[in-house]
Design a protein around this motif. Structure first.
Motif, PDB file in Angstrom:
ATOM      1  N   GLN A 163      23.131  51.766  38.924  1.00 53.87           N
ATOM      2  CA  GLN A 163      24.275  52.206  38.131  1.00 53.87           C
ATOM      3  C   GLN A 163      25.538  52.442  38.973  1.00 53.87           C
ATOM      4  N   GLU A 167      29.099  50.814  38.069  1.00 56.00           N
ATOM      5  CA  GLU A 167      30.285  51.628  37.804  1.00 56.00           C
ATOM      6  C   GLU A 167      31.417  51.299  38.774  1.00 56.00           C
ATOM      7  N   ASN A 171      33.620  48.541  37.168  1.00 48.44           N
ATOM      8  CA  ASN A 171      34.449  49.573  36.543  1.00 48.44           C
ATOM      9  C   ASN A 171      33.928  49.931  35.150  1.00 48.44           C
ATOM     10  N   PRO A 173      32.199  52.976  33.840  1.00 50.61           N
ATOM     11  CA  PRO A 173      31.682  54.347  33.997  1.00 50.61           C
ATOM     12  C   PRO A 173      30.641  54.679  32.933  1.00 50.61           C
ATOM     13  N   SER A 176      24.790  51.352  32.543  1.00 49.86           N
ATOM     14  CA  SER A 176      23.782  50.791  33.454  1.00 49.86           C
ATOM     15  C   SER A 176      23.169  49.549  32.808  1.00 49.86           C
ATOM     16  N   PHE A 290      23.443  57.691  31.121  1.00 53.48           N
ATOM     17  CA  PHE A 290      24.016  56.347  31.150  1.00 53.48           C
ATOM     18  C   PHE A 290      23.627  55.584  29.887  1.00 53.48           C
TER      19      PHE A 290
END
Length: 414
Positions: A163, A167, A171, A173, A176, A290
């Motif tokens: 993950q 992230e 990019n 956030p 996953s 996630f």
């Protein structure tokens, strides 16, 4: 089973918006906000699928032309992941995999064994595939469901592990990828990347889309890279000038449109992701959760598509020179960007390094696909699928990953 099969028949572009809407309501995002997010995500996935279909339809003839020019004579036909997914869902217990994996996921989140909430239910077929193969040779549904469960647990754990790469590099956030196509070679990719870090000279070579664009101007832009790669593929396939130019424009379109479609999908996902974090923080403190998605969202990154396209001719050449390979790569060549997306993220977008690791991985893909083909053929026969004319066996590249193969082989001991 009838209800589950009907839901699955809707496809990911319908099923995912419904799931997102329900999750949004549960997480307290409100009906209108949840509905809008679901529809937006459906539009994003539809757009992504359209671009992937463009990629597949254009790559297929080019790959076929290259294999003919190289006079390849391989006995296992690559039928592609859509056909293999259909064969997998035809397994008697395939529908049970969905509730079992959902329960496992909820238990693991409750016990803090994972932070990933896998809402990519359509791709639970990847876990069901492992179970179906195990059940095929063991004649045991229980063994098959156990194998599918282990595949899901490993995917959730590796989704957490990767993950930070997802992230930071893409990019995304709070997102996953519990997606075995992307995760399947992680036990090989991590050490290979470490080795390249410690080879003098090699560890200094860095080729990224940004550096290419900075050095070559317009010729370094992602869509121009796609154009160039498409033209090269057309030349390798022996296409006419017109066909070569059409392929070039098609690949340029893929490079340009995919980031736009991913942006639409993320627009719909962010409100649900925010609501999920608020929901979990109220009930579990400041726990981080996630959202597990299909790795298709990673295809918006130019490096991923560039590496994937460059590996197409490399994979066809590997099918000739890799000892023991018997599969003719064709239908699943468009899956290569999915296979290499995390490789690219771990390589920090370095196209040079990603190509080296990707070449090793694709050689392994061919060998594992060859090894699994007899069982996949048996699965297809049991599902009533006709074997393509001229093929002694069928297989696919998408499911030929290290983790799935290892689980299947370990279960074969019992």
């Amino acid at each position: 089973m009838a209800i589950i099969n009907w839901i699955l028949s809707l496809g990911a572009t319908v099923m995912l918006p419904i799931i997102i809407f329900i999750i949004g309501l549960i997480m307290g995002a409100g009906a209108s906000r949840s509905f809008r997010s679901g529809v937006t995500i459906g539009i994003g996935f539809t757009g992504i699928n359209l671009v992937i279909n463009l990629l597949t339809s254009q790559l297929g003839p080019a790959a076929q032309a290259m294999t003919k020019r190289l006079s390849l004579n391989l006995s296992i036909i690559d039928i592609g992941w859509p056909a293999m997914a259909s064969i997998t869902w035809a397994w008697t217990a395939a529908g049970l995999v969905i509730p079992i994996v959902l329960i496992i996921n909820l238990i693991m989140i409750s016990l803090k064994l994972t932070k990933t909430m896998d809402i990519d239910i359509w791709n639970y077929w990847q876990f069901a595939f492992v179970g179906s193969v195990v059940a095929t040779y063991s004649n045991s549904i229980v063994m098959g469901l156990a194998a599918a469960s282990i595949a899901a647990i490993i995917a959730l754990l590796l989704a957490d592990y990767t993950q930070p790469y997802v992230e930071k590099y893409f990019n995304f956030p709070g997102i996953s990828f519990p997606h075995l196509t992307a995760l399947g070679y992680l036990p090989l990719v991590i050490p290979l990347n470490w080795i390249l870090d410690h080879i003098p000279g090699i560890n200094k070579i860095e080729i990224k889309p940004e550096t290419i664009q900075k050095r070559f101007g317009i010729f370094g832009e992602s869509m121009i890279l796609g154009l160039i790669i498409g033209i090269v593929l057309g030349i390798l396939g022996g296409f006419s000038l017109g066909e070569t130019l059409k392929l070039g424009i098609a690949m340029a379109s893929v490079m340009y449109l995919m980031p736009k479609m991913v942006a639409v999908l993320m627009e719909g996902l962010i409100p649900i992701s925010d609501a999920a974090r608020e929901f979990m923080s109220k009930r579990f403190g400041n726990r981080e959760i996630f959202i597990g998605l299909d790795a298709a969202v990673a295809l918006g990154e130019p490096s991923v598509i560039a590496v994937g396209l460059l590996l197409v001719p490399i994979t066809i050449i590997l099918s000739i020179i890799v000892p023991g390979n018997q599969i003719l790569p064709f239908a699943d060549l468009a899956v290569i960007p999915f296979i290499v997306c995390l490789i690219t993220a771990i390589s920090k977008g370095n196209i040079f390094r990603s190509l080296i690791i990707g070449t090793v991985v694709m050689a392994c893909v061919l060998l594992f696909a060859t090894n699994l083909a007899p069982l996949e053929t048996e699965m297809a026969i049991k599902a009533g699928i006709a074997i393509p004319k001229g093929a002694t066996l069928i297989g696919n590249l998408d499911r030929a990953n290290l983790i799935s193969w290892l689980i299947i082989k370990i279960f074969s001991i019992f």
